[in-house]
Design a protein around this motif. Structure first.
Motif, short mmCIF file in Angstrom:
data_model
loop_
_atom_site.label_atom_id
_atom_site.label_comp_id
_atom_site.label_asym_id
_atom_site.label_seq_id
_atom_site.Cartn_x
_atom_site.Cartn_y
_atom_site.Cartn_z
N LEU A 113 0.85 -1.20 0.00
CA LEU A 113 0.00 0.00 0.00
C LEU A 113 0.88 1.24 0.00
O LEU A 113 1.82 1.33 0.79
N GLN A 114 0.57 2.19 -0.89
CA GLN A 114 1.33 3.43 -0.98
C GLN A 114 0.37 4.61 -0.88
O GLN A 114 -0.73 4.56 -1.44
N PHE A 115 0.78 5.66 -0.16
CA PHE A 115 -0.04 6.86 0.02
C PHE A 115 0.42 7.95 -0.92
O PHE A 115 1.58 8.01 -1.31
N GLY A 116 -0.50 8.84 -1.28
CA GLY A 116 -0.19 9.97 -2.15
C GLY A 116 -0.80 11.25 -1.61
O GLY A 116 -1.67 11.22 -0.74
N GLN A 117 -0.36 12.37 -2.13
CA GLN A 117 -0.88 13.69 -1.75
C GLN A 117 -1.15 14.46 -3.04
O GLN A 117 -0.43 15.39 -3.39
N PRO A 118 -2.22 14.09 -3.78
CA PRO A 118 -2.48 14.71 -5.08
C PRO A 118 -2.92 16.16 -4.97
O PRO A 118 -3.47 16.58 -3.94
N ASP A 119 -2.71 16.92 -6.04
CA ASP A 119 -3.06 18.34 -6.02
C ASP A 119 -4.57 18.60 -5.98
O ASP A 119 -5.00 19.67 -5.61
N TRP A 120 -5.40 17.63 -6.32
CA TRP A 120 -6.86 17.82 -6.29
C TRP A 120 -7.46 17.66 -4.89
O TRP A 120 -8.61 18.01 -4.67
N LEU A 121 -6.69 17.15 -3.93
CA LEU A 121 -7.23 16.85 -2.61
C LEU A 121 -7.77 18.08 -1.86
O LEU A 121 -8.90 18.02 -1.34
N PRO A 122 -7.06 19.21 -1.78
CA PRO A 122 -7.63 20.36 -1.06
C PRO A 122 -8.97 20.83 -1.62
O PRO A 122 -9.88 21.22 -0.87
N ASP A 123 -9.13 20.77 -2.94
CA ASP A 123 -10.40 21.17 -3.56
C ASP A 123 -11.53 20.23 -3.13
O ASP A 123 -12.63 20.67 -2.80
N ALA A 124 -11.27 18.91 -3.12
CA ALA A 124 -12.30 17.94 -2.70
C ALA A 124 -12.67 18.16 -1.24
O ALA A 124 -13.85 18.11 -0.87
N ILE A 125 -11.68 18.43 -0.38
CA ILE A 125 -11.95 18.68 1.04
C ILE A 125 -12.86 19.89 1.19
O ILE A 125 -13.83 19.86 1.95
N ALA A 126 -12.58 20.95 0.44
CA ALA A 126 -13.39 22.17 0.52
C ALA A 126 -14.79 21.96 -0.05
O ALA A 126 -15.79 22.38 0.55
N ARG A 127 -14.90 21.30 -1.20
CA ARG A 127 -16.21 21.11 -1.85
C ARG A 127 -17.17 20.27 -1.03
O ARG A 127 -18.37 20.48 -1.06
N TYR A 128 -16.65 19.28 -0.29
CA TYR A 128 -17.50 18.37 0.45
C TYR A 128 -17.45 18.57 1.95
O TYR A 128 -17.99 17.75 2.69
N ASN A 129 -16.78 19.63 2.40
CA ASN A 129 -16.69 19.93 3.83
C ASN A 129 -16.19 18.71 4.62
O ASN A 129 -16.77 18.31 5.61
N LEU A 130 -15.06 18.16 4.14
CA LEU A 130 -14.49 16.96 4.74
C LEU A 130 -13.56 17.31 5.90
O LEU A 130 -13.00 18.41 5.94
N THR A 131 -13.38 16.37 6.78
CA THR A 131 -12.43 16.52 7.88
C THR A 131 -11.03 16.41 7.29
O THR A 131 -10.68 15.37 6.71
N PRO A 132 -10.23 17.47 7.38
CA PRO A 132 -8.87 17.43 6.80
C PRO A 132 -8.04 16.30 7.41
O PRO A 132 -8.23 15.92 8.58
N LEU A 133 -7.13 15.78 6.62
CA LEU A 133 -6.26 14.70 7.08
C LEU A 133 -5.14 15.26 7.95
O LEU A 133 -4.62 16.33 7.67
N PRO A 134 -4.75 14.53 9.00
CA PRO A 134 -3.61 14.97 9.78
C PRO A 134 -2.34 14.89 8.93
O PRO A 134 -2.23 14.06 8.04
N GLU A 135 -1.42 15.77 9.20
CA GLU A 135 -0.16 15.80 8.42
C GLU A 135 0.74 14.67 8.83
O GLU A 135 0.76 14.18 9.86
#
Length: 160
Positions: free
Chosen positions: A138-160
């Protein structure tokens, strides 16, 4: 497996209910269910060993897999092929749920081990999770579209 039976755990932002293990299917598939609280986001990741097929059973779940993004309600299906970065989130205002079919089986053991780790330590070290993830390809990523999805859906931001 009768309804409401099977063991359960937490994966942090979402839950996991174990339904069919690889040992039940000769290693062909495993099946888990994931309850998604409102605002839940599953960190973008990819699998190097298995494909996943998701079926939404309650609420609305947003998916991003590769360049495809969709919000699916109950009865919606999506594929998440191995080696393709994907994420999921509760896209609605009520709890949601989905069935996850994993092929071939084996990755359900990662869910079990992660759940056990999260039960034993309230905040595991990032290195512990990375080591466990590596054991399962399993590999994790930090894509550039993630902040937009968090804002559009009022998601709980991921811990750093």
């Amino acid at each position: 497996m009768p309804p409401g039976q099977g063991s359960s755990g937490t994966l942090g932002s979402i839950g996991v209910d174990f339904k069919l293990w690889g040992r039940d299917t000769g290693g062909a598939v495993s099946i888990v269910e994931h309850p998604f609280p409102v605002g839940a986001l599953v960190r973008p990741h990819l699998h190097t060993r298995e494909d996943e097929y998701s079926i939404v059973t309650e609420g609305e779940i947003g998916f991003r897999s590769g360049d495809r993004e969709a919000v699916l309600g109950a009865g919606g299906y999506i594929t998440k092929p191995r080696d393709e970065l994907h994420a999921m989130w509760n896209a609605g205002a009520v709890p949601a749920r989905m069935i996850e079919v994993i092929s071939p089986a084996g990755f359900e053991n990662f869910f079990h081990e992660l759940s056990e780790l999260l039960l034993s330590v309230s905040q595991p070290e990032v290195s512990e999770i990375a080591e466990l993830a590596g054991q399962y390809g399993l590999q994790f990523g930090q894509p550039d579209w993630l902040p937009d999805a968090i804002a559009r859906y009022n998601l709980t931001p991921l811990p750093e």
